[in-house]
Design an enzyme around this catalytic site. Sequence first.
Site, PDB file in Angstrom:
ATOM      1  N   LYS A   1      59.318  32.847  75.323  1.00 11.74           N
ATOM      2  CA  LYS A   1      58.738  33.654  76.398  1.00 11.74           C
ATOM      3  C   LYS A   1      59.732  34.660  76.969  1.00 11.74           C
ATOM      4  O   LYS A   1      59.355  35.760  77.373  1.00 11.74           O
ATOM      5  CB  LYS A   1      58.216  32.746  77.518  1.00 11.74           C
ATOM      6  CG  LYS A   1      56.940  32.002  77.154  1.00 11.74           C
ATOM      7  CD  LYS A   1      56.343  31.308  78.365  1.00 11.74           C
ATOM      8  CE  LYS A   1      54.995  30.686  78.020  1.00 11.74           C
ATOM      9  NZ  LYS A   1      54.364  30.038  79.191  1.00 11.74           N
TER      10      LYS A   1
ATOM     11  N   LYS B   1      45.918  33.587  66.659  1.00 11.22           N
ATOM     12  CA  LYS B   1      45.165  32.807  67.627  1.00 11.22           C
ATOM     13  C   LYS B   1      44.343  33.708  68.527  1.00 11.22           C
ATOM     14  O   LYS B   1      44.758  34.827  68.851  1.00 11.22           O
ATOM     15  CB  LYS B   1      46.123  31.978  68.505  1.00 11.22           C
ATOM     16  CG  LYS B   1      46.597  30.686  67.878  1.00 11.22           C
ATOM     17  CD  LYS B   1      47.454  29.875  68.830  1.00 11.22           C
ATOM     18  CE  LYS B   1      46.623  29.231  69.911  1.00 11.22           C
ATOM     19  NZ  LYS B   1      47.413  28.312  70.759  1.00 11.22           N
TER      20      LYS B   1
ATOM     21  N   LYS C   1      43.908  36.080  75.212  1.00  9.05           N
ATOM     22  CA  LYS C   1      43.482  37.000  76.266  1.00  9.05           C
ATOM     23  C   LYS C   1      44.300  38.286  76.239  1.00  9.05           C
ATOM     24  O   LYS C   1      43.880  39.314  76.763  1.00  9.05           O
ATOM     25  CB  LYS C   1      43.629  36.341  77.644  1.00  9.05           C
ATOM     26  CG  LYS C   1      45.058  36.211  78.135  1.00  9.05           C
ATOM     27  CD  LYS C   1      45.139  35.585  79.496  1.00  9.05           C
ATOM     28  CE  LYS C   1      46.564  35.596  80.035  1.00  9.05           C
ATOM     29  NZ  LYS C   1      47.073  36.924  80.365  1.00  9.05           N
TER      30      LYS C   1
END
Length: 350
Positions: free
Chosen positions: A118, A211, A214
């Site tokens: 991240k 995947k 959003k």
Amino acid sequence: MAFVERVFSGVQPTGNLHLGNYLGAIVNFVKMQETYNCIYCVVDMHAITQGVDVWGGPAELARNTREVTAAFIAAGIDAKKHIVFNQSQIAGHAELTWIFNCVARIGWLNRMTQFKEKAGKDRENASVGLYDYPVLMAADILLYRATHVPVGEDQKQHLELSRDIAQKFNNDFVDSIRGHGFADGLFFPQPEPLITGPATRVMSLRDGTKKMSKSDASDNSRINLTDDADTIAQKIRKAKTDPEPLPSEEKGLETRPEADNLVGIYAALAGISKQDVLKQFGGGQFSSFKNALVEVCVTKLAPIAAEMKKLVADPGHVDAVLADGANRARGIADETMRLTKDIVGFIRQR
């Protein structure tokens, strides 16, 4: 000692809940409540560990928190029988995190791969919160002395950290723990991963190798839980496929990611195996299969979307659900913090 069996599950309020969130997590949350005492937490404190541009700012965070809560209820979670609340309402999450920060070791956190992913290359500019996120997750679980946690592959490492922290706390304070009435010297349980069967891995409708997300720029890549029947139908009919008919055996899906994804979605929503889907549709063209997929998607998802829309339009009701859940969660959390502070040696008002 025998710990009371309790499940803790958390979902970040990051907005745009989609079919992947539903089949990968929420469906299992609904099933779990039939056999376990469950605590379902909207982890809004985790949401702010990255930049404001990621989580959207105060108004967006509040909207997303209510949307996740609405999705829980619309999907079938019983907020009266179980506990549904947002994390920031319970001060114990932050309090226990600090104590655990002093129990956890730097080397343990340095091994956490999700921070590296991240934070990316600019790790020096990442927040301390993002680095410390796994300790907060341990506090989330252990504040309720939860014995089971449903986790995906990306969270298994964090659950192991929770177990390490629980064990080290018990070891560090074993005499004090015994002195406070726990003869076996165990105060925190070592939470176990809850295996609820293979979670459905839902991929993008535009690229079967990625995947469903959003963050994908194309809204046609995902089915949002707020999509109405017409939008669901349109997205499925536009979903990427290949020119070959559907295979009759599951092995035939191995090199066809888009076909495998659509068959997997149908199987998960219909509650049958992929092989059973192929028995019915194998050898046929995608056009007829997509019509059937539209029907099963709309049957399952349109009622959830309608109920979510109704709930989101009544924020007072959603906030009341969260407040009631927080009050019940606080009873458990306050007891844990009272005992934890006594065990550590903090003087507190009696």
